[in-house]
Design an enzyme around this catalytic site. Structure first.
Site, short mmCIF file in Angstrom:
data_model
loop_
_atom_site.label_atom_id
_atom_site.label_comp_id
_atom_site.label_asym_id
_atom_site.label_seq_id
_atom_site.Cartn_x
_atom_site.Cartn_y
_atom_site.Cartn_z
N HIS A 177 0.83 -1.21 0.00
CA HIS A 177 0.00 0.00 0.00
C HIS A 177 0.86 1.26 0.00
CE1 HIS A 177 -3.97 1.99 0.90
NE2 HIS A 177 -3.10 2.98 1.07
N HIS A 213 1.36 5.47 -1.99
CA HIS A 213 0.86 6.55 -2.86
C HIS A 213 2.05 7.20 -3.53
CE1 HIS A 213 -3.35 6.52 -1.42
NE2 HIS A 213 -2.78 5.98 -0.35
N GLN A 249 -9.83 9.20 -5.15
CA GLN A 249 -9.51 9.78 -3.84
C GLN A 249 -10.64 10.63 -3.26
OE1 GLN A 249 -5.54 10.85 -3.11
NE2 GLN A 249 -6.20 11.13 -1.02
N HIS A 297 -9.42 1.57 -0.03
CA HIS A 297 -9.30 2.21 1.28
C HIS A 297 -10.65 1.96 1.95
CE1 HIS A 297 -5.93 4.14 -0.65
NE2 HIS A 297 -5.63 4.79 0.45
N GLU A 340 -11.39 3.73 6.81
CA GLU A 340 -10.23 4.43 7.39
C GLU A 340 -10.74 5.57 8.24
OE1 GLU A 340 -7.47 6.15 4.62
OE2 GLU A 340 -5.98 6.58 6.18
N ASP A 365 2.33 3.28 2.89
CA ASP A 365 1.30 4.28 2.66
C ASP A 365 1.87 5.62 2.15
OD1 ASP A 365 -1.26 5.27 2.40
OD2 ASP A 365 -1.73 5.31 4.53
N TRP A 411 0.74 14.32 3.79
CA TRP A 411 0.16 13.67 4.96
C TRP A 411 1.20 13.22 5.99
CZ3 TRP A 411 -1.44 12.83 -0.06
CH2 TRP A 411 -2.71 13.31 -0.35
#
Ligand SMILES: [Zn+2]
Length: 429
Positions: free
Chosen positions: A57, A59, A152, A210, A213, A309, A315
């Site tokens: 996982h 991004h 997203q 996802h 979450e 992630d 983030w």
């Protein structure tokens, strides 16, 4: 004469003194005292030899963008989302490719040779999709990059997300993504799962959403996902990422849920670094950890992986493409300190995600790809404890990275300068 032999290796399953023979990019022998002769040999002297690390996982469209257009001052999810919104219109394809390739260099150097990355499809230009498809092509000789079409901003909530997602699949993206908990209502979330699972069935594709979450104990999208997966016969092709709400769910309900996930053949992907950072932010004290129930999922016979992630993006301002750091955090957050549990944490960054990604010829066995990592550690637990250096990384039998063993020139009066962090407890003094 064969190409290469790695001698006296310890394998992740505990076998010791194993010689691994390689010929034509393939493992041709895994046995003690291999009698063959090779053009090149290395003596691992009992060090751990493993199949490559795998990240289930990630991004990659946002990685290494930390500080663009400004730094996340509060370190919160909300400021991160706002920042990504500011950054998106400024993104260029070249910049995404450059950052992604730099990240893949970090990954390969540390034995991370397969990554599943979500790619945002809510931008009508699909710039990131085009960019990451190009990256996938460029890194293919040394790294398997699998892409997930990720709406997203919500499949139903974002105006063109549904058609963009289909366009991305037509362009060659491998896996169908989703984000049901971000749709406007619980019902819309459930509807998005139905649409996406039916699309996966029609196209014969895998699904990785996802899912739940949040810290909401009543979020139930994993139940819906398992149900559609079961109904449509998608067993073994579906993964649910994060599942953080499961941390907060009622225990009785979870006792019903776990067998449903197992029955449906849905895998779970926890992201320990990000889950421990972003969840529980609305709590005062006590403060929930927010990571999903990893030991219980494993005990129920469900495939589990730990993912990275985010690395240096809106983030998360940390991270280094080191899956041992991910396993280290996962082990702590899940309190998986038993001997078997610690080894399972290593499995969650190797065999578990390899199965979830459907990697072919993965592992240390005759006939498998000669993709291997030599750790500066004696076993998987020591590798996690030390975030051990990767002495050597091989892809298809070629050495693609080397790192020296960790050593420190200690200079203290009356003390030896020859220190090793690898000394076992009880063996000191
Ligand atoms: Zn994610």
């Amino acid at each position: 004469m064969i190409d290469l032999i790695l001698r006296h290796a310890t394998l992740a399953d505990g076998r010791k003194n194993i010689d691994v023979g390689i010929q034509n990019a393939t493992i041709v022998a895994v046995e003690p005292n291999l009698a063959a002769v090779a053009a090149q040999e290395f003596d691992l002297a009992g060090d751990l030899l493993s199949a490559p690390l795998v990240d289930a996982h990630f991004h990659m469209d946002s990685t290494l963008s930390y500080g663009l257009p400004r730094i996340n001052q509060s370190g919160t999810l909300l400021e991160g989302i706002a920042l990504w919104g500011e950054l998106k219109p400024q993104l260029t394809q070249d910049a995404i490719i450059e950052r992604a390739l730099a990240y893949c260099d970090w990954a390969a150097a540390q034995g991370l040779l397969a990554i599943r990355s979500h790619v945002d499809v809510c931008d009508d230009r699909l710039l990131a999709v085009e960019a990451l498809l190009e990256v996938k092509r460029q890194v293919a000789p040394y790294l398997d990059l699998q892409l997930v079409a990720f709406p997203q901003d919500g499949l139903l909530r974002s105006p063109n997300a549904r058609q963009n997602l289909v366009r991305a699949l037509d362009m060659g993206v491998d896996v169908i993504g989703g984000i049901p908990h971000f749709e406007r209502t619980m019902a819309d979330g459930a509807e998005s799962i139905r649409l996406l699972c039916e699309l996966a069935q029609q196209r014969g594709l895998m699904v990785d959403m996802h899912c739940d979450e949040s810290d909401d104990p009543h979020s139930r999208h994993i139940e819906t996902l398992a149900s559609h997966c079961h109904r449509l016969g998608l067993s073994g092709r579906v993964a649910a990422s994060h599942l953080t709400s499961m941390h907060s769910m009622d225990n009785y309900y979870v006792s019903k849920l776990l067998p449903l996930i197992r029955e449906a053949g849905v895998a779970a992907i926890a992201n320990p670094l990000i889950n421990i950072t972003l969840q529980g932010r609305h709590d005062s004290y006590p403060k929930r950890r927010g990571m999903t129930r990893v030991p219980e999922l494993l005990a129920a016979g469900i495939e589990v992986a730990f993912g990275q992630d985010c690395v240096l993006d809106p983030w998360y301002g940390l991270g280094s493409a080191d899956m041992l750091e991910v396993a280290h955090m996962g082990l702590h957050v899940a309190q998986m300190t038993g001997q078997e549990a610690m080894r399972a944490c290593f499995g969650a960054i190797t065999d578990g995600p390899a199965t979830i990604l459907g990697l072919e010829r993965y592992g240390i066995a005759v006939g498998a790809h000669a993709d291997l990592v030599w750790f500066d550690a004696s076993d998987p637990v020591e590798a996690i404890r030390l975030r051990a250096n990767r002495r050597m990384v091989l892809r298809r039998g070629n050495i693609i990275a080397k790192t020296a063993a960790k050593s420190t020139a200690l200079s203290l009066p009356g003390r030896s300068n020859n220190i090793s962090l690898r000394i076992k407890p009880g063996a000191i003094g």
